[in-house]
Design an enzyme around this catalytic site. Structure first.
Site: not given
Ligand code: ZN
Length: 692
Positions: A483, A480, A476-477
């Site tokens: 991105h 980010h 998940h991290e």
């Molecule tokens: Zn998040």
């Protein structure tokens, strides 16, 4: 080598290094560096405003983009160290600087001269010829000026500035209370007598905690890697109840530390000031104000979305709860399932149904293997290369540094990874920005990210084995991080995650979680720590089957938090009874009610100390986007390079240069559909594919 150094050079925070010199920074540098950086920023601003004639891209917009980035060079390092290496001197220096930085941003956002310069720029010829990214920077700046109270005059203006400063203090105070309350409570057990049911990893962590504190026996703390296994596995119901009570009453007027770090008055003042702020700006409520930077347009649309999810989920969640109670009764003779029993019986039921537990999976996920495999997956999907570098200064020996390049070896970005829980490190997992991609006169600054997690640390020289949940958190991290790091945009305010609508910003992070359940991907991230064997197929298929275990209850829990947050910021009035509002939300949404002493709002840092105020719904909103986006990978093959490349091009590289909806449609070929989330969670059946 000796050299004569000026003050500026002797302060490593001011050295203007490409990467922060973490081996040289200490708390004593902070105030000087931040004060100097703010003075430089004010000087840069003065120069911009001194230019005569019609403002141009080069005289107005670019210098301001650079000014913001320059200030963040210094401030992001300080903010980061405060989060991961907290100490009394650092906290003191940080707290002294927060109001200075806030005041600067408030002044900037209320600078009428600057606002008028942007308006003049839009009227002039230069705006029309800018590309979409350039226009977006200016549009966002004008919007933020309006939201920052630029139009306010006289008393209203002073009031606005006072609110901003006070809110900043309060949110810091809120976070500190949560951290202090979490750390203040511990329970030391002299022997293993009460630890029946607890896996070996949790026992050794508790023993390690005791040793660190100079005690013998087992020390239970409220840090998640220690607390969660107790609630999930400890057979001793009294032990679970005692820990639950301490955890659920942190920073409140209840429980063992009642009143000591109470966030109750803090959160009420935050709510009240937020409402004042929204009203000053002409909004009906803080919820209305919050939606100005979101993909959702109206409170009605948000509440409609949440109520629709709740209604479609409730029957499933109700059945899940019934099944849990029946199981606890039949197998364990339990008449009533208490809050501290839920996780425990859920784990037992899950084990019975799927013969799987997070603990069974742990040996297959040594953290180094997971990280290496995750990078491998990103390399295949997005056509990048990721290599570690050992010659970069870091703040703690646990931290590793990586470089991401394209296949030709050109640097795209860099990444610090700080994986393990330790004392004086804020709990949870997050990505933060260190440097943002930006075009300079003669070079290109590439982005740098911090990835921070709180995984079970390695104990006794062995490799850290992490749970599958932790694997998912890491992905998940990293989403980010990708991105931020793969952006092609060279204007910091719309590069990477910057300028992306809040309720769409979780799309890449939630998307990445999906690979943790795919056979091709799991083969790359798993390797038994003794045998080297990847996660066996039967175990993986049970893991996949168990993924949606109690997904209805989990969905309702998230919807409950989201609706509570949204209504709180929509309906707040002085004297508002926060607990009563929470009860009203539960009447509408919840299947399970926590005990009356539970004070979860007092540690709800997302909305009171993070950026999620009137925006917690964003997680579910973005999950619709991520589930629906992932269906393209499911159709094409989960390691499909074309799908990966398209996602990189249309979403990751675009940053905030266009509407998130536009990026989504460019990738998926159509608008998002809520059903994708319900289907992916197993709450609604997959629709029959209609004949072509
Ligand atoms: Zn998040």
């Amino acid at each position: 080598m000796m050299s004569v150094m000026s003050d500026q050079q002797s302060n490593p925070l001011l050295a203007d290094a490409r990467l922060p010199p973490f081996d040289a920074i200490d708390a004593g540098h902070v105030i000087e560096a931040v004060t100097r950086a703010l003075a430089d920023a004010r000087a840069a601003l003065g120069q911009v405003l001194a230019v005569e004639g019609e403002p141009t891209w080069e005289s107005l917009v670019l210098p301001l983009e650079r000014m913001g980035e320059r200030l963040d060079h210094i401030w992001s390092s300080v903010r980061h160290l405060h989060a991961v290496m907290d100490s009394a001197p650092l906290r003191e220096a940080y707290e002294a600087c927060v109001p200075l930085v806030t005041r600067f941003h408030t002044e900037l956002s209320q600078n009428i001269e600057l606002y008028e310069a942007y308006e003049a720029f839009v009227r002039g010829g230069d705006y029309a010829v800018r590309d979409a990214a350039g226009k977006r920077v200016v549009d966002n700046a004008l919007r933020d000026f309006r939201l920052g109270g630029v139009g306010l005059e006289g008393k209203a203006r002073d009031r606005y500035a006072a609110i901003a400063t006070r809110l900043s203090d309060l949110t810091t105070h809120f976070s500190n209370n949560v951290l202090d309350a979490t750390q203040s409570w511990t329970l030391t057990l002299a022997d293993e007598g009460r630890l029946d049911g607890l896996p070996a990893s949790a026992r050794s962590l508790a023993a390690h905690n005791a040793e660190q504190a100079g005690e013998t026996g087992y020390r239970i703390t409220l840090d998640l890697p220690c607390y969660l296994p107790v609630l999930t596995f400890a057979d001793d119901a009294d032990l679970r109840a005692e820990c639950y009570r301490a955890y659920a009453t942190r920073a409140s007027d209840q429980g063992p530390d009642a009143g000591r770090f109470d966030n109750g008055p803090v959160l009420e003042e935050i709510l009240s000031l937020r409402q004042d702020k929204a009203r000053l700006l002409g909004f009906e409520s803080y919820a209305h104000y919050s939606l100005e930077r979101k993909m959702a347009r109206t409170p009605r649309e948000v509440l409609g979305f949440l109520r629709d999810l709740a209604a479609r989920t409730r029957p499933v969640a109700h059945a899940e709860y019934q099944a849990l109670c029946a199981f606890a009764h039949a197998r364990h003779g339990k008449q009533q399932v208490e809050a501290w029993d839920l996780g425990y019986f859920a784990e037992k039921l899950k084990q019975q149904r799927f013969e799987i537990s997070q603990e069974d999976l742990r040996p297959y996920f040594p953290v180094e293997r997971v990280i290496g495999g995750m990078f491998d997956i990103a390399e295949r999907l997005f056509g990048v290369r990721i290599h570690p570098r050992n010659d970069v200064a870091v703040w703690h020996p646990d931290v590793t540094f990586y470089v991401i390049t394209d296949p030709e070896g050109d640097r795209l970005g860099e990444l610090y990874l700080d994986p393990f829980a330790r004392a004086h490190k804020r709990g949870g997992a997050w990505m933060d920005v260190c440097r943002t991609r930006m075009r300079l006169d003669d070079s290109l600054q590439t982005p740098v990210a911090y990835l921070t997690c709180n995984f079970t640390p390695p104990v006794g020289g062995a490799s850290s084995l992490i749970t599958h949940d932790e694997v998912t958190t890491l992905f998940h991290e990293f989403g980010h991080g990708l991105h931020h790091l793969l952006t092609r945009v060279e204007l910091p305010s719309v590069a990477g995650i910057a300028g992306v609508e809040w309720d769409a910003v979780e799309l890449p992070s939630q998307l990445m979680e999906n690979w943790c359940y795919e056979e091709e991907a799991v083969a790359l991230i798993s390797s038994h720590h003794e045998t080297g064997e990847p996660l066996p197929a039967p175990l993986l298929s049970r893991l996949r089957a168990s993924r949606n275990f109690q997904s209805g209850l989990q969905m309702l829990r998230q919807v409950e938090f989201a609706m509570f947050d949204f209504l709180l910021h929509l309906e707040y009035a002085p004297g508002c009874d926060v607990l009563a509002l929470l009860e009203r939300v539960r009447d509408e949404v919840a299947v399970v009610r926590p005990p009356a002493f539970n004070r979860f709002a007092n540690t709800f840092s997302h909305i009171f100390a993070g950026g999620y105020a009137a925006g917690y719904y964003s997680y579910k909103w973005a999950e619709v986007l991520s589930c629906d986006a992932y269906s393209r990978f499911q159709e094409a093959g989960v390691l499909d390079t074309d799908a990966g490349t398209a996602f990189r091009r249309e979403v990751l590289e675009r940053g905030g240069t266009r509407d998130a909806l536009e990026s989504f449609i460019a990738f998926r070929g159509r608008e998002p559909d809520v059903a994708a989330l319900l289907v992916s969670s197993g709450i609604e059946p997959r629709a029959e594919t209609s004949p072509a």
